[in-house]
Structures are given as structure tokens and as C-alpha cells.
Design an enzyme around this catalytic site. Structure first.
Site, PDB file in Angstrom:
ATOM      1  N   GLU A  35      -0.577   4.860   0.573  1.00 58.64           N
ATOM      2  CA  GLU A  35      -0.838   6.224   0.328  1.00 58.64           C
ATOM      3  C   GLU A  35      -2.321   6.488  -0.100  1.00 58.64           C
ATOM      4  O   GLU A  35      -2.592   6.033  -1.232  1.00 58.64           O
ATOM      5  CB  GLU A  35       0.295   6.546  -0.835  1.00 58.64           C
ATOM      6  CG  GLU A  35       0.144   8.353  -0.900  1.00 58.64           C
ATOM      7  CD  GLU A  35       1.156   8.802  -1.976  1.00 58.64           C
ATOM      8  OE1 GLU A  35       1.869   8.144  -2.531  1.00 58.64           O
ATOM      9  OE2 GLU A  35       1.136   9.997  -2.248  1.00 58.64           O
ATOM     10  N   ARG A 261       6.043  -7.486  -6.191  1.00 57.70           N
ATOM     11  CA  ARG A 261       4.912  -6.946  -6.590  1.00 57.70           C
ATOM     12  C   ARG A 261       3.928  -7.973  -7.019  1.00 57.70           C
ATOM     13  O   ARG A 261       4.367  -8.729  -8.087  1.00 57.70           O
ATOM     14  CB  ARG A 261       4.745  -5.884  -7.813  1.00 57.70           C
ATOM     15  CG  ARG A 261       5.594  -4.427  -7.250  1.00 57.70           C
ATOM     16  CD  ARG A 261       5.499  -3.452  -8.226  1.00 57.70           C
ATOM     17  NE  ARG A 261       4.286  -2.577  -8.188  1.00 57.70           N
ATOM     18  CZ  ARG A 261       4.139  -1.674  -7.236  1.00 57.70           C
ATOM     19  NH1 ARG A 261       5.208  -1.282  -6.412  1.00 57.70           N
ATOM     20  NH2 ARG A 261       3.041  -0.832  -7.291  1.00 57.70           N
ATOM     21  N   LYS A 271      -1.816   3.174  -9.447  1.00 58.35           N
ATOM     22  CA  LYS A 271      -2.795   4.206  -9.115  1.00 58.35           C
ATOM     23  C   LYS A 271      -2.970   5.253  -9.994  1.00 58.35           C
ATOM     24  O   LYS A 271      -3.952   5.785 -10.453  1.00 58.35           O
ATOM     25  CB  LYS A 271      -2.694   4.491  -7.523  1.00 58.35           C
ATOM     26  CG  LYS A 271      -3.487   3.550  -6.550  1.00 58.35           C
ATOM     27  CD  LYS A 271      -3.201   3.925  -5.168  1.00 58.35           C
ATOM     28  CE  LYS A 271      -1.692   3.897  -4.802  1.00 58.35           C
ATOM     29  NZ  LYS A 271      -1.591   4.103  -3.261  1.00 58.35           N
TER      30      LYS A 271
END
Ligand code: ATP
Ligand code: MG
Length: 558
Positions: A35, A261, A271
Site C-alpha cells: 500500500e 511477519r 508504517k
């Protein structure tokens, strides 16, 4: 390890199984779907290395897909930075795709859902909807708008799209099962109204698709065979499949599969949180050398090879875990040891006068550039009567285990002579300001005289006082003092910021470094690896410390 005996990770096993069950190699296709709401970090590197690595292993295309369905947070700056970072890591994508390119198709499919009686427009507030959602152990209740006639839903959805309805006034929901064991299946939102300009589609749209609706359908449009994502999406898989069921007609049907992850000790990896560090001025930007971002690591002096090696060694796993940041540092060190030239720099200078060296004279000594690489050649370093060594490399007195300079004892100067300390001078407060030494003129390194072959325990780095240039060196420590700064229930990760993560030092470096170019990397002998920062100007290099020569973090914090 050779390719042939390299053990397969569980995702590769899955692909092998699919191949054995009839997939053809030419149908394999992967994607990396960031994203564009921030810069890529070392966690993303795991996903990049995984997806592009599979592309390399199976000679299959890998798309770069910008998952740009939330115009509130997404920007072109991030798109550009993401592309730069992936290229820098050495990977090539097949197609550059954007979920926003599929907005029309996604809208058309949403109409199909409505026409099938599988979606409805719900005007309730999010609080009301949350109340009806139930709990994992208690079924939810149906929205009073669930059985709205198809024609009405179509009309309302068109109004949503045309901007005739206010933001937040209603949403389009899939009609699935309010009693499902999977909360995500309890009539999830498919579209919401957002009257925000999008970085690519500008004001064309007043509605934007939710992640779950956009992601699987985008995979289908792109004919992705394996859509790999992180574990938190595991519960979304059922919904991913349900959405595909409604629109699938032919060809490759993508599969979502999950892996753990990448978490790294002593840092954070979201982020949103990294953006806070930038906005609050804790760091100088996304590419601050203390950031766990790809751009930060690049500026810090990490090479693509070191990051790829790290991803490889840390591996892909099925369960959540934390990788020790020491492994990342190890990979940097291994790589830099092979690639960097050795030079001398003194970060905390103490003057040494060689009293038996003729005044006004100087000589240029041979210095090997990299003992690990014969082709690296050699250079000349100037030597004279006055030099600087590190303050911590001299003591008036010390025990037998101290192999550096002390009164009455000898050390070798790297690439130079053996010196002996005779006396030292102090200021009014008792600080040592100068050491007076004598040197042995026959002991020059590499001269093959019996004197030069004499064994002396300590070797010190140094710079010539007359020739050294003063530069700024930025020495970094961990940005957080806690091993898992964002894993504390009652404390904000900001409470664990290390106030001493950056130390700016005025250092003296050998003159060969005057022309060092931005990004160039060196080993400062006995100190660590350093690279020329992007803030440097011609003739004024500024150095970043990439990593020390050894892992002394554990030792220091015992
Ligand atoms: P963040 O919380 O840092 O914003 P994200 O998952 O929202 O992360 P995306 O841009 O959506 O970030 O991620 C792109 C891809 O990278 C996704 O497939 C995601 O699963 C993967 N990814 C993100 N963070 C990690 C991580 N720490 N380890 C491995 N893969 C990751
Ligand atoms: Mg995301």
C-alpha cells in the site's frame, strides 16, 4: 548450499504440490502488493525476497501491485520510493499494477453481487452495526436493511457512486452469514463513501472498495496463482474465497496462503508508527539511517546483498517470531568485510609527538587497501612527527592485558613504525593532552628488517596531524532501548526511544578520504564500517557508521 540441495520452505512445498497436481509452471504468477502509504521497511523486504525469489526459482512473473484503495493515506511520493527500493534490492517486476486500475471492474462486480441478492446498502452507523455483529461466541443479528429489494440497492449504490450521498451515510455490505464462526464473514463492508481525491484517479470516485473486496479480485484479474500474505490475514482467507466464488468464471483461481511477519528486535515495523517518528521529528526522515526502512538501511550503508542475505538466513516461517537485529548486522559486516577498503580515522583524537622524528619532515607509507581482496591495491598514507591516536588507546598505567599504548611500553602504528611512550602532558584538570613518544626508525612495516619483524602486541590506527582532515561522523545506536518497543500493552512505543541514538563526532581522517563520494563505503580500521552520507558536499564528506566490527551490544548491556 547449492540450488539442488537447498531445503524448500513450506510455501515452496505447497507450490511443488500444486505442480504435481496439475498446475503448469507457466501458470505460476506472484505479486508483491504494497500500500503506498509509507516507505518500505525490512519486514517488506521479507515479502519482496519471498515473492521475487519464487519468481526466480520458478522463472515466473511477479507483479508489483500498488494496493491503493485508501486515498486518505496514499501518495505518489510513496509509490516512487517503493519502486526505487525494490529496484535497488535487485528485483524486476513484470507488470506495474494498481488496484485503482480495477475500480471500474470492481464496481461492476459489486453490481453483480447486488443483482445476485448478495449485497445490500446499509445506512446504519458503525456503532449500530458493531452492536449487531455479536461476539466470537455469540451470533450476530441481521441488519434491518438486509432484505432491501435488489432494485433499491442498485439505485442507492449508484447514488453512493455518484456522490449524491454523504460520507459515512451508508455502506455496501456483502450478505453472507451473521452467525458465522468467522466474524469477518458477518456481512463485511464492501464499499464505503469517501469524497477524497485519489493520487491516480483524482475525483473520479466517491466510493472506494475495502481491502478484502479489492485484493482477491485484483489477484484474479492479474491471474496470480499464489497470493502470499502475512498471518494476520489467515481469517480473511474464507472471505477471500467467498468473494472469488461470486465472480469467478474461468482461468487461474488465485489461492491466498499466509506466512509469519518478519519482526526485528529493538525496532518497530509498522508504517503508521514509522510515520509518527518522521512527523514528530524523532528522525530526520523516512531514510534516516536509524530507521528500519530500506531507504534508511541504504543510507546507513547496508548493501542489497546484505539485506537479501539476511532475508535468506532469517527464512520464512509459519509462526510469529522475532529475528535478532544482530543477524542483520552480521550480514552487513560479512558483506562489508569483503567489499570495503581499509582506511584510518580517529574519532576521539589525542595528540602524539614523536620526539626523535625530525621536525618538518614527512613520509608517505604504503598501506594495503583490503587484505580480503588482492585486487584492491594499496595507497599511501602520510606520517610525520605529530600524529593523533584515539584517546582510549593510551593510559599512563594499565595491567598486562592492556595491549595499547602505556608509559614505557611499545605498540605498532598500523602501516608504520613501532613507537614507545615516554611521557605525557596534562591540562589543569588532569586530562591528558599529549603523549610524547620515540619511534624505532628501523621498524617500518613491510621493510623486512629484524626490527620490523619484532613482535609487538598492540597495533593502533592513527592519522598524521598535518595531513588529517576534519570531518563529521555520525555514530548511531539503536533507536529503541527496548527489545520489543511496540509489544507493551500499557506503554506507547515512543516511551522507549533511545535519547542517545545519534552521536555526532568531529573526527580526523586520513587525507585519501577527502574525495570520497556519496555512498562510498570504508572500514575505519579497528572502529567499524562507515559510508559517506547523502548530506555530504564536495570535499566535505560526512560519514555514517554502518556497523561496528564486532557485536558489542550484548556485551555492553550485560
Ligand atoms: P505496515 O503495517 O508496516 O504498514 P502492511 O502489511 O500494512 O504493513 P503493506 O504495504 O500492505 O504493509 O504490505 C505489503 C506486503 O508486504 C503485504 O503482502 C504484507 O503482508 C507484506 N509485509 C508487510 N509487513 C511485513 C513484515 N513485517 N514481514 C513480512 N511481510 C510483510
Ligand atoms: Mg496493509
Amino acid at each position: 548450499m547449492t540450488e539442488a540441495n537447498k531445503s524448500l520452505n513450506f510455501l515452496e512445498h505447497l507450490i511443488e504440490e500444486d505442480l504435481a497436481n496439475g498446475y503448469s509452471k507457466s501458470e505460476l504468477r506472484f505479486r508483491f502488493p504494497p500500500e503506498p502509504n509509507g516507505y518500505l521497511h525490512i519486514g517488506h523486504a521479507a515479502s519482496i525476497c519471498l515473492n521475487f525469489g519464487l519468481g526466480e526459482t520458478y522463472n515466473a512473473p511477479v507483479n508489483l501491485r500498488f494496493d491503493d484503495t485508501n486515498p486518505e493515506k496514499e501518495e505518489q511520493e510513496y509509490v516512487d520510493a517503493i519502486k526505487k527500493d525494490i529496484q535497488w534490492l535487485g528485483f524486476k517486476w513484470d507488470k506495474e499494477c494498481y488496484s485503482s486500475d480495477y475500480f471500474q471492474q470492481l464496481y461492476d462486480w459489486a453490481i453483480l453481487l447486488i443483482e445476485k441478492g448478495l449485497a445490500y446498502v446499509d445506512p446504519q452507523s458503525s456503532e449500530e452495526m458493531a452492536k449487531q455483529k455479536g461476539t466470537p461466541t455469540k451470533a450476530g443479528i441481521n441488519s434491518p436493511y438486509r432484505d432491501r429489494p435488489i432494485a433499491e440497492n442498485l439505485a442507492l449504490f449508484a447514488q453512493m457512486k455518484n456522490g449524491e450521498l454523504e460520507e459515512g451515510s451508508c455502506v455496501l455490505r456483502a450478505k453472507i452469514d451473521m452467525a458465522s464462526n468467522n466474524m469477518l464473514m458477518r456481512d463485511p463492508i464492501v464499499y464505503r463513501i469517501l469524497k477524497k481525491a485519489h493520487h491516480r484517479t483524482a475525483n473520479d470516485w466517491n466510493i472506494y472498495p475495502m481491502y478484502d473486496w479489492a485484493h482477491g479480485e485484483s489477484d484474479y484479474i492479474e491471474k496470480i496463482s499464489h497470493s502470499l500474505c502475512t498471518l494476520e490475514f489467515k481469517p480473511h482467507r474464507e472471505l477471500y474465497d467467498w468473494f472469488l466464488d461470486q465472480i469467478y468464471s474461468e482461468g487461474m483461481r488465485p489461492k491466498q496462503r499466509e506466512f509469519a511477519r518478519r519482526n526485528l528486535s529493538y525496532t518497530i515495523m509498522s508504517k503508521r508508527k514509522l510515520l509518527r517518528l518522521v512527523e514528530d521529528g524523532i528522525v530526520s526522515g523516512w531514510d534516516d539511517p536509524r530507521m528500519p526502512t530500506i531507504s534508511g538501511l541504504r543510507r546507513r550503508g547496508y548493501s542489497p546483498a546484505a539485506i537479501r542475505k539476511f532475508s535468506d538466513l532469517a527464512g520464512i516461517s509459519k509462526r510469529d517470531n522475532v529475528t535478532d537485529v544482530a543477524l542483520l548486522e552480521f550480514c552487513a559486516r560479512e558483506d562489508l568485510n569483503k567489499t570495503t577498503n581499509r582506511v584510518m580515522a580517529v574519532l576521539d583524537p589525542l595528540k602524539v609527538v614523536i620526539t626523535n622524528y625530525p621536525e618538518g619532515e614527512e613520509e608517505w607509507l604504503d598501506a594495503e587497501n583490503n587484505p580480503e581482496n588482492e585486487t584492491a591495491g594499496s595507497r599511501k598514507v602520510p606520517f610525520g612527527r605529530e600524529i593523533y591516536i584515539e584517546k582510549e588507546d593510551f593510559r599512563e598505567e594499565a595491567n598486562r592485558k592492556y595491549f595499547r599504548l602505556k608509559l614505557g611500553k611499545e605498540v605498532r602504528l598500523k602501516n608504520g613504525y613501532i613507537i614507545q611512550a615516554d611521557s605525557c602532558e596534562k591540562d589543569g584538570e588532569g586530562n591528558i593532552t599529549q603523549v610524547n613518544c620515540t619511534y624505532d626508525p628501523l621498524s617500518k612495516s613491510g621493510s623486512n628488517t629484524p626490527e620490523s619483524l619484532r613482535k609487538v602486541k598492540g597495533t593502533l590506527h592513527w592519522v598524521s596531524a598535518k595531513h588529517a582532515i576534519e570531518t563529521e561522523v555520525r555514530v548511531y545506536d539503536r533507536l529503541f532501548l527496548d527489545e520489543a518497543p511496540d509489544a507493551h500493552a500499557e506503554k506507547d512505543f515512543m516511551e522507549f526511544i533511545n535519547p542517545k541514538s545519534l552521536e555526532t563526532v568531529k573526527a580526523l581522517v586520513e587525507p585519501s578520504l577527502k574525495d570520497a563520494k556519496k555512498g562510498e563505503q570504508f572500514q575505519f580500521q579497528r572502529l567499524g564500517y562507515f559510508c559517506v552520507d547523502t548530506d555530504s558536499s564536495p570535499n566535505h564528506p560526512i560519514f555514517n557508521k554502518t556497523v561496528g566490527l564486532r557485536d558489542n551490544w550484548a556485551k555492553k548491556n550485560k
